[in-house]
Design a protein around this motif. Structure first.
Motif, PDB file in Angstrom:
ATOM      1  N   TRP A  95       0.867  -1.212  -0.013  1.00  0.00           N
ATOM      2  CA  TRP A  95      -0.048  -0.084  -0.028  1.00  0.00           C
ATOM      3  C   TRP A  95       0.851   1.199   0.096  1.00  0.00           C
ATOM      4  O   TRP A  95       0.152   2.560  -0.217  1.00  0.00           O
ATOM      5  CB  TRP A  95      -0.869   0.099   1.271  1.00  0.00           C
ATOM      6  CG  TRP A  95      -1.930  -1.124   1.049  1.00  0.00           C
ATOM      7  CD1 TRP A  95      -1.787  -2.533   1.428  1.00  0.00           C
ATOM      8  CD2 TRP A  95      -3.122  -1.048   0.747  1.00  0.00           C
ATOM      9  NE1 TRP A  95      -2.895  -3.133   1.483  1.00  0.00           N
ATOM     10  CE2 TRP A  95      -3.821  -2.339   0.828  1.00  0.00           C
ATOM     11  CE3 TRP A  95      -4.111  -0.092   0.124  1.00  0.00           C
ATOM     12  CZ2 TRP A  95      -5.139  -2.699   0.566  1.00  0.00           C
ATOM     13  CZ3 TRP A  95      -5.344  -0.255  -0.144  1.00  0.00           C
ATOM     14  CH2 TRP A  95      -5.986  -1.736  -0.028  1.00  0.00           C
ATOM     15  N   ASP A 145      -5.135  -8.578  -5.769  1.00  0.00           N
ATOM     16  CA  ASP A 145      -5.419  -7.366  -6.433  1.00  0.00           C
ATOM     17  C   ASP A 145      -6.555  -7.498  -7.072  1.00  0.00           C
ATOM     18  O   ASP A 145      -7.382  -7.056  -7.080  1.00  0.00           O
ATOM     19  CB  ASP A 145      -4.484  -6.628  -7.420  1.00  0.00           C
ATOM     20  CG  ASP A 145      -3.137  -5.865  -6.590  1.00  0.00           C
ATOM     21  OD1 ASP A 145      -3.398  -5.865  -5.239  1.00  0.00           O
ATOM     22  OD2 ASP A 145      -2.200  -5.491  -7.135  1.00  0.00           O
ATOM     23  N   PRO A 152      -5.393  -1.590  -5.283  1.00  0.00           N
ATOM     24  CA  PRO A 152      -6.318  -1.022  -5.924  1.00  0.00           C
ATOM     25  C   PRO A 152      -7.789  -0.967  -5.317  1.00  0.00           C
ATOM     26  O   PRO A 152      -8.557  -0.051  -5.962  1.00  0.00           O
ATOM     27  CB  PRO A 152      -6.391  -1.963  -7.208  1.00  0.00           C
ATOM     28  CG  PRO A 152      -5.064  -2.509  -7.350  1.00  0.00           C
ATOM     29  CD  PRO A 152      -4.702  -2.839  -5.979  1.00  0.00           C
ATOM     30  N   ARG A 155     -13.521  -4.405  -5.972  1.00  0.00           N
ATOM     31  CA  ARG A 155     -13.898  -4.626  -7.313  1.00  0.00           C
ATOM     32  C   ARG A 155     -15.060  -3.741  -7.547  1.00  0.00           C
ATOM     33  O   ARG A 155     -15.869  -3.425  -6.611  1.00  0.00           O
ATOM     34  CB  ARG A 155     -14.077  -5.865  -7.784  1.00  0.00           C
ATOM     35  CG  ARG A 155     -12.601  -6.654  -7.986  1.00  0.00           C
ATOM     36  CD  ARG A 155     -12.805  -8.265  -8.541  1.00  0.00           C
ATOM     37  NE  ARG A 155     -13.817  -8.291  -9.813  1.00  0.00           N
ATOM     38  CZ  ARG A 155     -13.105  -8.265 -10.735  1.00  0.00           C
ATOM     39  NH1 ARG A 155     -11.713  -8.106 -11.276  1.00  0.00           N
ATOM     40  NH2 ARG A 155     -13.776  -8.526 -11.949  1.00  0.00           N
TER      41      ARG A 155
END
Length: 364
Positions: A95, A145, A152, A155
């Motif tokens: 991160w 990810d 990221p 989703r």
């Protein structure tokens, strides 16, 4: 396999465990009490003062109870703890854009030298990968990810689950068997697109590192907790051990369990910690590298006690990946003190290894 301790609240951070004063032993008649086998008595603590410290790190919280020798004040203890935690984040946090692991993950194909701490933890993870046939795998960052548990973020709600093609693409750059290490140069081969991820081992490593730093300062009696992973050394001024309550899933058939952490660590992996639900199915953060998907084997919770917090952390995740049959069999074979809770048609069912049972004092 993944249990990301660095996330900033994504999909719900793992719950912290309060390590305040425990319920007195005399009030524990209905509880399960775990006491490790010890040779001889522990040394006396370096003073009679217990200092309580806490803070934030890796997207979660940390707590400490420390008995330091005269001349080592609270400011010195906090500085030592903060320095160790900052060092772990600077190396292992995906991160952080400039962390060592982030730089490797973004690097082009080639051979890249790594620091001593990264090399040591990577070696430990790879050894466990060999030992567990990939249930410990430090190369699953691309899959982490993809499933929305990495930097990221989650989703899109429109596409909450990756396609088979996306999973296979991520698997092509994942897998501990694909990782090549140049031991003479202390370097790692980046095949292009591979992303290291130490989520299933980093918190435990951080706990061990803080514990070792405090011991070096002469604070030989202490209890450290980071995001639910705990380690105790020595005893308190009244000669009582550091009693902690083992994390328990709601509805578990296991009684409330307290453990004496005398030179012992405990880690728990659970499918309830960080997960999402889609079309009635729970997708936990722990990934199985063999399938490229979140584990779906019925194990709800695994707790491991071990002298090393890093090993307890890694084994708890590995046993979760192995499942409710292979996990207990493996844990018993290698002598791990482990406790399992599985979801079955009959409800939650617990099982425990002989090494775990040997620590039990049911009478309280």
């Amino acid at each position: 396999m993944s249990d990301n301790p660095f996330s900033r609240g994504s999909r719900g951070a793992p719950p912290a465990i309060t390590i305040g004063d425990p319920v007195p032993l005399g009030d524990r008649a209905d509880n399960r009490v775990l006491i490790p086998v010890m040779e001889g008595g522990p040394p006396r603590p370096p003073s009679d003062i217990i200092r309580a410290l806490d803070g934030q790190t890796m997207g979660t919280t940390w707590s400490a109870r420390v008995i330091a020798p005269p001349g080592v004040d609270e400011a010195a203890l906090r500085t030592a703890i903060d320095e160790e935690l900052a060092a772990v984040v600077a190396i292992f946090s995906p991160w952080e854009f400039n962390s060592e692991i982030s730089r490797f993950n973004a690097a082009p194909e080639g051979i890249w030298a790594v620091s001593d701490p990264l090399w040591a933890v990577l070696n430990a993870a790879m050894d466990l990968g060999d030992e567990t046939n990939g249930a410990v795998d430090p190369t699953l960052g691309a899959l982490v990810d993809l499933w929305g548990f990495g930097p990221p973020g989650p989703r899109s709600a429109l596409l909450p689950v990756p396609s088979d093609e996306e999973i296979e693409a991520a698997r092509k750059v994942s897998g501990w068997q694909k990782l090549r290490m140049h031991r003479d140069a202390q370097a790692v081969v980046q095949i292009g697109g591979m992303k290291l991820d130490f989520s299933g081992i980093a918190k435990g490593y951080a706990v061990d590192r803080v514990s070792d730093r405090l011991t070096a300062l002469g604070a030989t009696s202490h209890l450290i907790e980071i995001g639910g992973e705990l380690k105790g050394r020595g005893v308190k001024p009244d000669a009582q051990p550091w009693w902690v309550e083992i994390e328990r899933i709601g509805g578990s058939p296991a009684p409330r369990t307290v453990a004496a952490l005398v030179d012992l660590a405990v880690a728990t992996s659970g499918d309830y910690r960080r997960a999402f639900t889609h079309k009635g199915r729970l997708y936990p953060h722990t990934l199985n590298g063999a399938t490229g998907q979140p584990v779906d084997n019925g194990l709800a919770s695994v707790t491991v006690l071990h002298a090393s917090a890093m090993m307890a952390d890694a084994y708890a995740t590995a046993l979760t990946v192995m499942g409710p049959v292979d996990g207990p069999e493996y844990a018993e074979a290698v002598g791990l003190a482990a406790h399992f809770v599985a979801r079955t048609e009959a409800g939650l069912v617990e099982s425990l290894t002989p090494a775990f049972a040997a620590m039990m004092d049911e009478a309280g």
